[in-house]
Motif scaffolding. Structure first.
Motif, mmCIF file in Angstrom:
data_model
loop_
_atom_site.group_PDB
_atom_site.id
_atom_site.type_symbol
_atom_site.label_atom_id
_atom_site.label_comp_id
_atom_site.label_asym_id
_atom_site.label_seq_id
_atom_site.Cartn_x
_atom_site.Cartn_y
_atom_site.Cartn_z
ATOM 1 N N LYS A 1 35.196 -50.699 1.405
ATOM 2 C CA LYS A 1 34.684 -51.431 2.560
ATOM 3 C C LYS A 1 35.976 -51.928 3.095
ATOM 4 O O LYS A 1 36.595 -51.559 3.831
ATOM 5 N N MET A 2 36.102 -53.227 2.413
ATOM 6 C CA MET A 2 37.409 -54.068 2.746
ATOM 7 C C MET A 2 37.453 -54.533 4.133
ATOM 8 O O MET A 2 38.702 -54.075 4.879
ATOM 9 N N GLY A 3 36.536 -54.486 4.788
ATOM 10 C CA GLY A 3 36.623 -54.821 6.561
ATOM 11 C C GLY A 3 37.665 -55.945 6.936
ATOM 12 O O GLY A 3 37.855 -55.819 8.101
ATOM 13 N N ASP A 4 38.057 -56.814 5.860
ATOM 14 C CA ASP A 4 38.907 -57.872 6.413
ATOM 15 C C ASP A 4 40.486 -57.451 6.118
ATOM 16 O O ASP A 4 41.494 -57.934 6.667
ATOM 17 N N THR A 5 40.618 -56.269 5.213
ATOM 18 C CA THR A 5 41.862 -55.747 4.814
ATOM 19 C C THR A 5 42.873 -55.529 6.178
ATOM 20 O O THR A 5 44.075 -55.760 6.058
ATOM 21 N N PRO A 6 42.429 -55.077 7.245
ATOM 22 C CA PRO A 6 43.145 -54.671 8.553
ATOM 23 C C PRO A 6 43.890 -55.694 8.794
ATOM 24 O O PRO A 6 45.026 -55.601 9.459
ATOM 25 N N SER A 7 43.716 -57.110 8.677
ATOM 26 C CA SER A 7 44.235 -58.269 9.303
ATOM 27 C C SER A 7 45.620 -58.348 8.599
ATOM 28 O O SER A 7 46.709 -58.468 9.072
ATOM 29 N N LEU A 8 45.630 -58.044 7.070
ATOM 30 C CA LEU A 8 46.968 -58.143 6.354
ATOM 31 C C LEU A 8 47.597 -56.728 6.561
ATOM 32 O O LEU A 8 48.791 -56.897 6.674
ATOM 33 N N ALA A 9 46.914 -55.588 6.660
ATOM 34 C CA ALA A 9 47.866 -54.557 6.886
ATOM 35 C C ALA A 9 48.610 -54.393 8.200
ATOM 36 O O ALA A 9 49.501 -53.842 8.301
ATOM 37 N N TYR A 10 48.086 -55.269 9.130
ATOM 38 C CA TYR A 10 48.556 -55.393 10.624
ATOM 39 C C TYR A 10 50.122 -56.198 9.951
ATOM 40 O O TYR A 10 51.020 -55.312 10.873
ATOM 41 N N LEU A 11 50.365 -56.711 9.133
ATOM 42 C CA LEU A 11 51.693 -57.006 9.054
ATOM 43 C C LEU A 11 52.355 -56.169 8.153
ATOM 44 O O LEU A 11 53.850 -56.386 7.830
ATOM 45 N N MET A 12 52.193 -55.242 7.592
ATOM 46 C CA MET A 12 52.744 -54.346 6.661
ATOM 47 C C MET A 12 53.393 -53.308 7.211
ATOM 48 O O MET A 12 54.073 -52.463 6.542
ATOM 49 N N ASN A 13 52.631 -52.840 8.558
ATOM 50 C CA ASN A 13 53.228 -51.585 9.160
ATOM 51 C C ASN A 13 53.236 -51.990 10.574
ATOM 52 O O ASN A 13 52.219 -52.382 11.101
#
Length: 431
Positions: free
Chosen positions: A249-261
Motif C-alpha cells: 500500500k504505502m500510500g504516503d511514499t509518493p511524497s518521498l518518491a517525488y524527490l527521487m525522480n
C-alpha cells in the motif's frame, strides 16, 4: 629558488586538490534534499510502517532532519523508534551498498513527539516537541528549502506556522490529503485561510496511483510483490509482512518518491510522486442551518455547517455537540453569540448524510445530507479559500483518473520503474 618554488607550487596544487574535494563533498551533501517526515505511524492505518521501511532503505538520498509522530489513534514516537530498531539489525548489511545511510543513533536523535489530537475549530492549540522541531529546522541557514512530508494529520505544521509564520519562506510541503484531510480539516482550514502563500502540494487522490495496481504486471501487483522481491530479505523484510499481510500500500511514499525522480521545483512536471496543477482556491461551502441532497460540494472540499442555538457561558471553541457523518463522529464547537460550527471533508465522491447529538436541545437530532463530486476543486463559491501562487493539487484531466481517483495515473504510470528500483535495494539484504 627553483626547487623551493616547485615545492611551493606542488603544495598549492595539493591544497587546491584536497580543498576542491572537500568543497565538492559539501556540495554533494547540500544537494541532498532536506526532509522532515510528519507521520501518523501507529495510528489508524498501518501503511505508514511500510512507508517507513521504504524511507529507511533510501535514507542515504536525503538529509533527514526530523521524524515527527503526528498520529490519530494510539501511535506515538515509539512506533518510529521501534522501526529504527529493526533498521539497526539490517544496517551493517545495507551499508556497503549505501555508505551514506544515516546511523540508527542519528535517526533516534531526530525523532520527536507531535500533536496526538485533532485541532479544535480554530485550527491550532499549543506547541509540541514536533512543531517546535519543525520551526528549529526551518530556521537553519541553508541554501535549499526544507521539505516537510506530511503522511497524516497536518496539526504540527499548522501549529508551527501559527507560532512562526516566517518559516514559510524556507519550507515546501507535500501533504497526503484525502482521508488525512478529513481528520485534519480544522488545521487545514487554518492553513488555507491564514497561510495561503505557503508552497504546498495537496495530494488528495493522486497518491492512490501507488496502490491502485489495475494495470501492473502480475509480479508487481500488491499481493505479489512481497513474495517476489521482499520475502526472506533481512529483518525489514520480516517486518513488512505484518502490515496488510505484505500487500503493497504505502500510500504516503509518493511524497518521498517525488524527490527521487523528476524536478521537485516543478510540481507540474513528471515524477514518481505525481504531476500536479496549480490551484488558486480551495473549495469551501458554508451551510447555515444545514444542507440537503440539493447541495453539491466538491470531494475534498471544506464543508462547514453552522447552526443557531442558545447563548451559553462556555469559552469559544468548546466542544458542545457531535455530528455523525458516514458512520464516523466529529466534535462540534461553540463559536460564540449563539452560533455553533463543525467542519467535514469527504475523502471521495459520495452521497452522505449527517445527524447531530447534544445535551443542548436545539443542537440535538439535526439531520441533513449532501453530495460530493469530482473533480476537485469544483465550482467556485464565495466561501472558497483564496490561495497564493504556489499551491498545487491533483490534475483535473479525466484521462488521468483511475476510477474516481483524480490524477492517480500520473503516479501509476511509474509503478514498475519505482518498484523495480526498490527491488534492487531489497537484494542487498539477501543472505
Amino acid at each position: 629558488m627553483i626547487c623551493n618554488k616547485s615545492i611551493l607550487l606542488a603544495f598549492v596544487g595539493i591544497f587546491i586538490f584536497f580543498g576542491s574535494s572537500s568543497c565538492q563533498a559539501q556540495l554533494n551533501e547540500s544537494a541532498k534534499p532536506r526532509v522532515i517526515v510528519s507521520s501518523d505511524i501507529g495510528g489508524t492505518d498501518p501503511d505508514d510502517f511500510q512507508s517507513m521501511i521504504h524511507l529507511m532503505m533510501y535514507s542515504d538520498l536525503f538529509q533527514l532532519e526530523g521524524l515527527v509522530s503526528s498520529p490519530f489513534g494510539d501511535g506515538t514516537k515509539k512506533d518510529f523508534l521501534d522501526m529504527i530498531d529493526i533498521y539497526e539489525k539490517d544496517y551493517k548489511q545495507l551499508l556497503p551498498n549505501a555508505p551514506e545511510l544515516p546511523t540508527p543513533k542519528s535517526l533516534r536523535e531526530i525523532t520527536k513527539q507531535g500533536q496526538k489530537d485533532a485541532a479544535p475549530f480554530k485550527g491550532h492549540t499549543t506547541p509540541t516537541e514536533g512543531s517546535e522541531w519543525i520551526i528549529a529546522c526551518a530556521k537553519k541557514k541553508s541554501d535549499q528549502p526544507l521539505w516537510i512530508m506530511v503522511w497524516g494529520g497536518i496539526e504540527d505544521l499548522a501549529q508551527a506556522l501559527h507560532d512562526a509564520p516566517e518559516i514559510k519562506e524556507s519550507i515546501r510541503v507535500y501533504w497526503i490529503g484525502g482521508p488525512n484531510k478529513k481528520w485534519s480539516i480544522n488545521a487545514y482550514s487554518y492553513i488555507a485561510e491564514h497561510h495561503p502563500d505557503l508552497w504546498m502540494i495537496e495530494a488528495n487522490a493522486t497518491y492512490r496511483g501507488w496502490f491502485m495496481d489495475n494495470d501492473s504486471p502480475n509480479d508487481l501487483k500488491g499481493n505479489a510483490y512481497y513474495e517476489n522481491y521482499i520475502q526472506g530479505r533481512g529483518e525489514l523484510g520480516k517486518d513488512f509482512i505484518k502490515y496488510y499481510d505484505g500487500n503493497i500500500k504505502m500510500g504516503d511514499t509518493p511524497s518521498l518518491a517525488y524527490l527521487m525522480n523528476g524536478d521537485p521545483n516543478n510540481p507540474t512536471g513528471e515524477s514518481w510522486g505525481g504531476s500536479f496543477e496549480k490551484i488558486h482556491r480551495s473549495s469551501r461551502n458554508v451551510f447555515k442551518g444545514g444542507s440537503s441532497l440539493q447541495d453539491t460540494v466538491a470531494a475534498y472540499a471544506t464543508v462547514e455547517w453552522r447552526f443557531i442555538g442558545p447563548e451559553i457561558s462556555v469559552p469559544e471553541d468548546s466542544v458542545v455537540f457531535q455530528i455523525e457523518v458516514q458512520n464516523q463522529t466529529w466534535p462540534g464547537y461553540y463559536m460564540g453569540d449563539g452560533v455553533y460550527g463543525v467542519r467535514y471533508s469527504s475523502k471521495k465522491p459520495e452521497q452522505g448524510s449527517y445527524k447531530t447529538s447534544s445535551s443542548i436541545a436545539e443542537l440535538d437530532g439535526l439531520e441533513g445530507s449532501y453530495i460530493s463530486t469530482v473533480p476537485w476543486p469544483g465550482k467556485a463559491t464565495a466561501d472558497d479559500y483564496q490561495l497564493g501562487p504556489n499551491w498545487y493539487s491533483d490534475r483535473q484531466n479525466p484521462a488521468l483518473f483511475i476510477e474516481d481517483q483524480q490524477g492517480a495515473k500520473t503516479i501509476s504510470k511509474y509503478r514498475k520503474e519505482f518498484l523495480m528500483d526498490w527491488a534492487e535495494r531489497w537484494k542487498w539484504l539477501e543472505k
